[in-house]
Design a protein around this motif. Structure first.
Motif, mmCIF file in Angstrom:
data_model
loop_
_atom_site.group_PDB
_atom_site.id
_atom_site.type_symbol
_atom_site.label_atom_id
_atom_site.label_comp_id
_atom_site.label_asym_id
_atom_site.label_seq_id
_atom_site.Cartn_x
_atom_site.Cartn_y
_atom_site.Cartn_z
ATOM 1 N N ALA A 98 0.830 -1.217 0.000
ATOM 2 C CA ALA A 98 0.000 0.000 0.000
ATOM 3 C C ALA A 98 0.857 1.257 0.000
ATOM 4 O O ALA A 98 0.496 2.263 -0.628
ATOM 5 C CB ALA A 98 -0.926 -0.005 1.214
ATOM 6 N N LEU A 146 -7.829 -1.461 -1.908
ATOM 7 C CA LEU A 146 -7.065 -1.185 -0.691
ATOM 8 C C LEU A 146 -7.919 -1.374 0.558
ATOM 9 O O LEU A 146 -7.398 -1.754 1.621
ATOM 10 C CB LEU A 146 -6.496 0.224 -0.753
ATOM 11 C CG LEU A 146 -5.332 0.389 -1.732
ATOM 12 C CD1 LEU A 146 -5.200 1.837 -2.182
ATOM 13 C CD2 LEU A 146 -4.025 -0.086 -1.094
ATOM 14 N N HIS A 165 -5.239 -1.196 3.727
ATOM 15 C CA HIS A 165 -4.245 -2.258 3.912
ATOM 16 C C HIS A 165 -3.475 -2.118 5.225
ATOM 17 O O HIS A 165 -2.326 -2.564 5.336
ATOM 18 C CB HIS A 165 -3.289 -2.310 2.720
ATOM 19 C CG HIS A 165 -3.709 -3.280 1.642
ATOM 20 N ND1 HIS A 165 -5.007 -3.427 1.237
ATOM 21 C CD2 HIS A 165 -2.988 -4.155 0.890
ATOM 22 C CE1 HIS A 165 -5.073 -4.337 0.276
ATOM 23 N NE2 HIS A 165 -3.860 -4.804 0.061
#
Length: 326
Positions: free
Chosen positions: A69, A106, A266
């Motif tokens: 991420a 995400l 994340h």
């Protein structure tokens, strides 16, 4: 009592001071192999179990997701990716998956069909992809899955989503389909933009047969370097104090997902304000800041998954005690 605990942590440099993270080595915590605690950027405690030392690299398991991420965010900051645009995957262009955004990937709310933990274990999509039939091209396996839910409506923890994100990073960096060239482009970007500026020197990234970084599971680093990654997650700054991750991206990562208040971009979110990287079998990097003070707590080891929910509050309590009361 909380104020006293906080004050004692600020005095940890004093010889003979109590070791606040020693409870993590208790018999009820599973096989704890390494612990590092940083308070206000200084080492408050560092301890290894017998047989482990600075010479070891420790596997990330799902802590790799948070690293992935951070790399996605750097490409966002560069203007090469867009958070709320459809994911740049031509494989999804002609069906309902074309609406899936990077934000939803995400936030683990893509809607893609997935079984993370199978009963029995071989029914896990993640295990099949990482260790059985998907190793040659993990991203292709992950991308090919159909929708199970409308994107953005359900939280479903999904390690293959992180592989998709790693593949998007790779495709953004290079048009090559050569596995070696793809892996090298990813490795070079990670080193130049993240690991190098953070002071990380031991990072070892694993790739599949197509040159895709296994961004949901397989990164290895020393204990000290996991501490450095915790510092980056804390404030986005590198070893020299320079901002290497934008404050805006960190703010997004730490914002609760619409589909799960305990999960961000994340990263995991604790009720007491801590933000953490978490991995299979009890790999943890907890971070937090309050009142001008900060804490990073790393625990690496091997604890049965069915015992983790019971011991996570111990990590949250120890890390939270290093910060002044809210």
């Amino acid at each position: 009592m909380i104020r006293a605990a906080f004050a004692s942590l600020l005095l940890l440099a004093v010889p003979g001071a109590a070791a606040p993270a020693d409870p993590l080595f208790g018999a009820d915590q599973g096989d704890t192999r390494a612990v590092l605690m940083l308070v206000d950027g200084k080492v408050a405690q560092k301890r290894y179990a017998a047989g482990y030392s600075d010479a070891n690299r420790f596997i990330s398991w799902s802590m790799a997701k948070s690293v992935t991420a951070l790399l996605v965010g750097m490409l966002m900051t560069d203007g090469r990716l867009q958070l709320d645009a459809p994911a740049p995957l031509p494989e999804w262009r002609n069906d309902a998956r074309r609406t899936i955004t990077l934000r939803q990937l995400l936030n683990m709310s893509s809607g893609l069909r997935h079984i993370e933990v199978g009963q029995p274990v071989e029914n896990s999509d993640t295990n099949q992809t990482l260790f059985v039939s998907g190793t040659r091209d993990m991203a292709a396996r992950a991308i090919a899955r159909p929708l199970a839910f409308r994107p953005g409506t359900h939280f479903n923890y999904d390690s293959l989503t992180s592989i998709i994100l790693a593949e998007i990073v790779t495709r953004t960096l290079t048009p090559s389909r050569d596995p070696r060239a793809r892996a090298e482009a990813y490795r070079r970007f990670a080193e130049e933009r993240l690991f190098g500026p953070a002071g990380v020197k031991t990072a070892f990234l694993e790739f599949d047969g197509s040159g895709t970084q296994i961004g949901g599971s397989l990164i290895h680093m020393s204990l000290d370097d996991w501490g450095r990654m915790g510092r980056v997650l804390l404030d986005g700054k590198g070893a020299d104090g320079r901002q290497i991750v934008s404050p805006e991206w960190l703010a997004f990562l730490k914002t609760p997902a619409p589909t799960n208040p305990r999960y961000g971009g994340h990263v995991w979110l604790s009720p007491n304000g801590l933000v953490s990287m978490r991995g299979h079998l009890g790999q943890f990097v907890f971070t937090g800041a309050r009142g001008g003070h900060s804490v990073v707590l790393i625990r690496l080891g091997n604890t049965r998954e069915d015992r983790l929910d019971a011991i996570v509050p111990t990590f949250e309590r120890i890390a939270g005690a290093a910060l002044p009361p809210a």
